[in-house]
Design an enzyme around this catalytic site. Structure first.
Site, PDB file in Angstrom:
ATOM      1  N   ASP A  24       2.702   5.544  -6.716  1.00  0.00           N
ATOM      2  CA  ASP A  24       3.883   5.213  -6.091  1.00  0.00           C
ATOM      3  C   ASP A  24       5.193   5.253  -7.075  1.00  0.00           C
ATOM      4  O   ASP A  24       6.313   5.306  -6.662  1.00  0.00           O
ATOM      5  CB  ASP A  24       3.972   3.914  -5.301  1.00  0.00           C
ATOM      6  CG  ASP A  24       2.963   4.120  -4.042  1.00  0.00           C
ATOM      7  OD1 ASP A  24       1.812   3.447  -4.130  1.00  0.00           O
ATOM      8  OD2 ASP A  24       3.089   5.081  -3.245  1.00  0.00           O
ATOM      9  N   HIS A  78       0.982  -1.209  -0.101  1.00  0.00           N
ATOM     10  CA  HIS A  78      -0.036   0.010   0.047  1.00  0.00           C
ATOM     11  C   HIS A  78       0.893   1.330   0.148  1.00  0.00           C
ATOM     12  O   HIS A  78       1.677   1.479  -0.912  1.00  0.00           O
ATOM     13  CB  HIS A  78      -1.220   0.160   1.319  1.00  0.00           C
ATOM     14  CG  HIS A  78      -1.927   0.863   1.413  1.00  0.00           C
ATOM     15  ND1 HIS A  78      -2.508   1.755   0.263  1.00  0.00           N
ATOM     16  CD2 HIS A  78      -2.774   1.187   2.299  1.00  0.00           C
ATOM     17  CE1 HIS A  78      -3.424   2.630   0.760  1.00  0.00           C
ATOM     18  NE2 HIS A  78      -3.538   2.439   2.008  1.00  0.00           N
ATOM     19  N   HIS A 108      -2.631  -2.252  -9.479  1.00  0.00           N
ATOM     20  CA  HIS A 108      -3.728  -1.574  -8.781  1.00  0.00           C
ATOM     21  C   HIS A 108      -4.908  -2.395  -8.581  1.00  0.00           C
ATOM     22  O   HIS A 108      -5.467  -3.029  -9.674  1.00  0.00           O
ATOM     23  CB  HIS A 108      -3.924  -0.170  -9.190  1.00  0.00           C
ATOM     24  CG  HIS A 108      -4.465   0.714  -8.103  1.00  0.00           C
ATOM     25  ND1 HIS A 108      -5.852   0.737  -7.822  1.00  0.00           N
ATOM     26  CD2 HIS A 108      -4.088   1.569  -7.447  1.00  0.00           C
ATOM     27  CE1 HIS A 108      -6.017   1.676  -6.820  1.00  0.00           C
ATOM     28  NE2 HIS A 108      -4.654   1.955  -6.445  1.00  0.00           N
TER      29      HIS A 108
HETATM   30  C1  SDX Z   1      -1.530   2.059  -3.469  1.00  0.00           C
HETATM   31  O1  SDX Z   1      -6.191   0.890  -3.290  1.00  0.00           O
HETATM   32  C2  SDX Z   1      -5.701   2.015  -3.312  1.00  0.00           C
HETATM   33  O2  SDX Z   1      -6.386   3.077  -4.028  1.00  0.00           O
HETATM   34  C3  SDX Z   1      -4.101   2.059  -2.959  1.00  0.00           C
HETATM   35  C4  SDX Z   1      -3.482   3.355  -3.336  1.00  0.00           C
HETATM   36  C5  SDX Z   1      -4.160   4.631  -2.697  1.00  0.00           C
HETATM   37  O3  SDX Z   1      -4.276   5.889  -3.189  1.00  0.00           O
HETATM   38  O4  SDX Z   1      -4.697   4.297  -1.484  1.00  0.00           O
HETATM   39  O5  SDX Z   1      -3.743   3.724  -4.698  1.00  0.00           O
HETATM   40  C6  SDX Z   1      -2.125   3.535  -3.019  1.00  0.00           C
HETATM   41  O6  SDX Z   1      -1.335   1.430  -2.523  1.00  0.00           O
HETATM   42  C7  SDX Z   1      -1.136   1.932  -4.838  1.00  0.00           C
HETATM   43  C8  SDX Z   1      -0.555   0.539  -4.857  1.00  0.00           C
HETATM   44  C9  SDX Z   1       0.953   0.376  -4.182  1.00  0.00           C
HETATM   45  N1  SDX Z   1       1.481  -0.967  -4.408  1.00  0.00           N
HETATM   46  C10 SDX Z   1       2.566  -1.471  -5.203  1.00  0.00           C
HETATM   47  O7  SDX Z   1       2.824  -0.738  -6.255  1.00  0.00           O
HETATM   48  C11 SDX Z   1       2.801  -2.845  -4.634  1.00  0.00           C
HETATM   49  C12 SDX Z   1       2.832  -3.728  -6.169  1.00  0.00           C
HETATM   50  N2  SDX Z   1       1.594  -3.902  -6.535  1.00  0.00           N
HETATM   51  C13 SDX Z   1       0.797  -5.042  -6.130  1.00  0.00           C
HETATM   52  O8  SDX Z   1       1.308  -5.820  -4.925  1.00  0.00           O
HETATM   53  C14 SDX Z   1      -0.708  -5.153  -6.584  1.00  0.00           C
HETATM   54  O9  SDX Z   1      -0.661  -4.561  -7.743  1.00  0.00           O
HETATM   55  C15 SDX Z   1      -1.510  -4.276  -5.378  1.00  0.00           C
HETATM   56  C16 SDX Z   1      -1.504  -4.880  -4.161  1.00  0.00           C
HETATM   57  C17 SDX Z   1      -1.279  -3.031  -5.773  1.00  0.00           C
HETATM   58  C18 SDX Z   1      -2.927  -4.891  -6.133  1.00  0.00           C
HETATM   59  O10 SDX Z   1      -3.137  -6.266  -5.902  1.00  0.00           O
HETATM   60  P1  SDX Z   1      -4.437  -7.154  -6.215  1.00  0.00           P
HETATM   61  O11 SDX Z   1      -5.458  -6.269  -6.846  1.00  0.00           O
HETATM   62  O12 SDX Z   1      -4.689  -7.878  -5.191  1.00  0.00           O
HETATM   63  O13 SDX Z   1      -4.014  -7.905  -7.585  1.00  0.00           O
HETATM   64  P2  SDX Z   1      -3.369  -9.229  -7.358  1.00  0.00           P
HETATM   65  O14 SDX Z   1      -2.250  -9.297  -6.441  1.00  0.00           O
HETATM   66  O15 SDX Z   1      -4.325 -10.156  -7.322  1.00  0.00           O
HETATM   67  O16 SDX Z   1      -2.580  -9.439  -8.846  1.00  0.00           O
HETATM   68  C19 SDX Z   1      -3.051  -9.881  -9.842  1.00  0.00           C
HETATM   69  C20 SDX Z   1      -2.091 -10.726 -10.843  1.00  0.00           C
HETATM   70  C21 SDX Z   1      -1.319 -11.692  -9.877  1.00  0.00           C
HETATM   71  O17 SDX Z   1      -0.802 -12.372 -10.891  1.00  0.00           O
HETATM   72  P3  SDX Z   1      -1.485 -13.953 -11.137  1.00  0.00           P
HETATM   73  O18 SDX Z   1      -1.624 -14.636  -9.955  1.00  0.00           O
HETATM   74  O19 SDX Z   1      -2.830 -13.786 -11.859  1.00  0.00           O
HETATM   75  O20 SDX Z   1      -0.303 -14.719 -12.274  1.00  0.00           O
HETATM   76  O21 SDX Z   1      -1.076  -9.577 -11.142  1.00  0.00           O
HETATM   77  C22 SDX Z   1      -0.140 -10.092 -10.570  1.00  0.00           C
HETATM   78  C23 SDX Z   1      -0.155 -10.924  -9.381  1.00  0.00           C
HETATM   79  O22 SDX Z   1       0.993 -11.587  -9.217  1.00  0.00           O
HETATM   80  N3  SDX Z   1       0.536  -8.667  -9.974  1.00  0.00           N
HETATM   81  C24 SDX Z   1       1.977  -8.493  -9.981  1.00  0.00           C
HETATM   82  C25 SDX Z   1       1.950  -6.910  -9.516  1.00  0.00           C
HETATM   83  N4  SDX Z   1       0.469  -6.745  -8.942  1.00  0.00           N
HETATM   84  C26 SDX Z   1       0.080  -7.574  -9.316  1.00  0.00           C
HETATM   85  N5  SDX Z   1       2.806  -9.132 -10.650  1.00  0.00           N
HETATM   86  C27 SDX Z   1       3.925  -8.328 -10.610  1.00  0.00           C
HETATM   87  N6  SDX Z   1       4.258  -7.090 -10.194  1.00  0.00           N
HETATM   88  C28 SDX Z   1       3.186  -6.320  -9.493  1.00  0.00           C
HETATM   89  N7  SDX Z   1       3.261  -5.035  -9.341  1.00  0.00           N
END
Ligand code: SDX
Length: 435
Positions: free
Chosen positions: A369, A274, A313
């Site tokens: 981010d 997050h 996201h």
């Molecule tokens: C913020 O919610 C908000 O609004 C948050 C925010 C705000 O203003 O409050 O916008 C701020 O928190 C932005 C997000 C910052 N976090 C990151 O950058 C961390 C990296 N991102 C991931 O951890 C992820 O994308 C999330 C946590 C942001 C979202 O996760 P989800 O919606 O639960 O998606 P998921 O984990 O189910 O992913 C779906 C697929 C998966 O692959 P498969 O299992 O289908 O093979 O996408 C992949 C994930 O492995 N994936 C990624 C990835 N994010 C998702 N693979 C590589 N790198 C990534 N960053």
């Protein structure tokens, strides 16, 4: 055709009409009430249907008028105003007022609001003693979460959360004091004396002064960097029901005071998935080290070893509009601070990721981010304070949603149910009979 679902329970043949209701858009936010499912029973003694939605992937926990996101179209608006217009034309305190009050302030309202915040930036001197208890290398988010919770002990009237005037007084204190606490945490970590607020500076300029003032009699913030910081704060002010805002609403729903509720929200924000992501983005770019090592890193991400921090996201399945604004604003910063070599790695990483099917198929785009960390680093902020820079403006969104929750007649203490998958009843086993 009525706006409803007709449900037939094939276990009993019973038919149910579930009304469909809407927010302001007929095609975005249509819903049925979870409680309506309870009447669907397999047998008379049945508890009734629950909806099971881990991580609330498709569950609306509340009705809100604060922020609106259309993830497919990459839209973010605060109280209806597009984030692009606010970033271009507003400043953080005006945007915080909008987020908190629901309307752009009139000139007199803005002046009064800025005066209120400016004159509440000091913290009780005992807070300094409290902070002295932390090790010099304490992570600033740990300091922030603890110190904001400690503020609760200085303002016992804050427990009167149903009195609007008392609530507003705590809102002003929290918006005003977070930058001071953040700057004190930083100064403590580098063994520098605390710099007290300068009431002649604006919100962002005062924060820069408390962070970076050294021997000069009065700190003069660089105008470009002060403007950039205002935009960064605007972009981070609210984001509908993200993890930390949900924590704020959940803790606040027990009628805990706003200080401990904000501390809970900040604790959620600290997580690397997050608000902690901007810090992890920097660490990732430093680990990659050079453009030619990007393909090797991407391979590890695609192997599932790592996440590409700053990408993806839960809601945006398009480019995060905040990331786009920051990407366009970055050169202004580097004109002042000098180019950040990590930017080349970030831009190339983004180019490669946006062409790679692994990311395209999962709709993984840069989020807020991805670029904020590079800009913060160029401005001289240490990496571990990045999540704190997220918390400072997000407190206005947390507090706006907290107030909205308290004033919503449909809301009560948050208490979800569960699907039990543990043991059925069994008798206690005396120690002598255990294996
Ligand atoms: C913020 O919610 C908000 O609004 C948050 C925010 C705000 O203003 O409050 O916008 C701020 O928190 C932005 C997000 C910052 N976090 C990151 O950058 C961390 C990296 N991102 C991931 O951890 C992820 O994308 C999330 C946590 C942001 C979202 O996760 P989800 O919606 O639960 O998606 P998921 O984990 O189910 O992913 C779906 C697929 C998966 O692959 P498969 O299992 O289908 O093979 O996408 C992949 C994930 O492995 N994936 C990624 C990835 N994010 C998702 N693979 C590589 N790198 C990534 N960053």
């Amino acid at each position: 055709m009525p706006d409803s679902l007709t449900v037939i329970d094939n276990r009993t043949g019973e038919r149910f009409e579930l009304p469909i209701a809407y927010g302001i858009y007929p095609n975005y936010g249509a819903y049925i009430r979870g409680a309506d499912l309870k009447k669907i029973k397999g047998s008379p003694e049945d508890f009734g249907l629950l909806s099971y939605d881990p991580a609330f992937m498709n569950t609306a926990s509340c009705k809100s008028a604060v922020g609106f996101i259309d993830g497919d179209r990459g839209i973010l608006r605060y109280r209806g105003y597009p984030i692009e217009q606010l970033a271009e034309k507003s400043d953080y305190l005006e945007t915080a007022y909008l987020v908190l009050k629901g309307e752009l302030p009139a000139p007199s309202e803005l002046a009064a609001w800025k005066h209120e915040v400016t004159h509440h930036t000091f913290v009780h001197e005992s807070i300094k003693k409290f902070m002295e208890g932390f090790h010099y290398d304490a992570h600033p988010m740990g300091v922030l979460v603890s110190t904001v919770a400690a503020l609760s002990t200085f303002y016992p009237e804050a427990r009167d959360i149903l009195e609007p005037a008392t609530r507003w007084k705590q809102v002003v204190r929290l918006v005003a004091k977070l930058p001071t606490i953040a700057a004190f945490a930083y100064r403590h970590s580098v063994g520098m004396p605390y710099v007290y607020p300068d009431n002649d500076l604006g919100f962002a300029g005062n924060f820069l002064s408390m962070m970076f003032k050294t021997t000069q009699l009065r700190y003069t913030p660089n105008e470009t960097l002060e403007r950039v910081l205002n935009v960064l704060f605007i972009l981070h002010a609210d984001h509908e029901q993200n993890c930390s805002t949900s924590a704020m609403r959940a803790v606040g729903s027990s009628h805990a005071d706003p200080y401990v509720s904000v501390a809970a929200a900040a604790a959620a924000l600290y997580g690397p998935l997050h608000g902690g992501a901007n810090e992890q983005v920097l660490r990732m770019l430093v680990e990659i080290g050079s453009v030619d090592r990007i393909p090797e890193y991407i391979k590890r991400v695609k192997a599932g070893e790592l996440k590409l921090m700053g990408f993806g996201h839960r809601v945006y399945k398009n480019y995060d509009p905040r990331a786009r604004i920051l990407r366009e604003m970055a050169p202004q910063v580097f004109d002042v601070t000098g180019k950040n070599p990590l930017l080349d790695i970030a831009v190339e990483l983004e180019r490669i990721a946006l062409e790679d099917d692994y990311f395209v198929s999962r709709k993984l785009y840069p989020n807020v981010d991805f670029y904020s960390g590079i800009i913060y680093q160029a401005m001289g902020f240490p990496v571990d304070i990045f999540p704190v820079l997220f918390a400072i403006p997000r407190v206005s969104g947390w507090l706006a949603q907290w107030q909205e929750m308290l004033e919503d007649p449909e809301q009560k203490i948050a208490r979800p149910r569960q699907i039990y998958i543990g043991h059925d009843e069994r008798d206690y086993v005396p120690m002598s009979d255990r294996g």
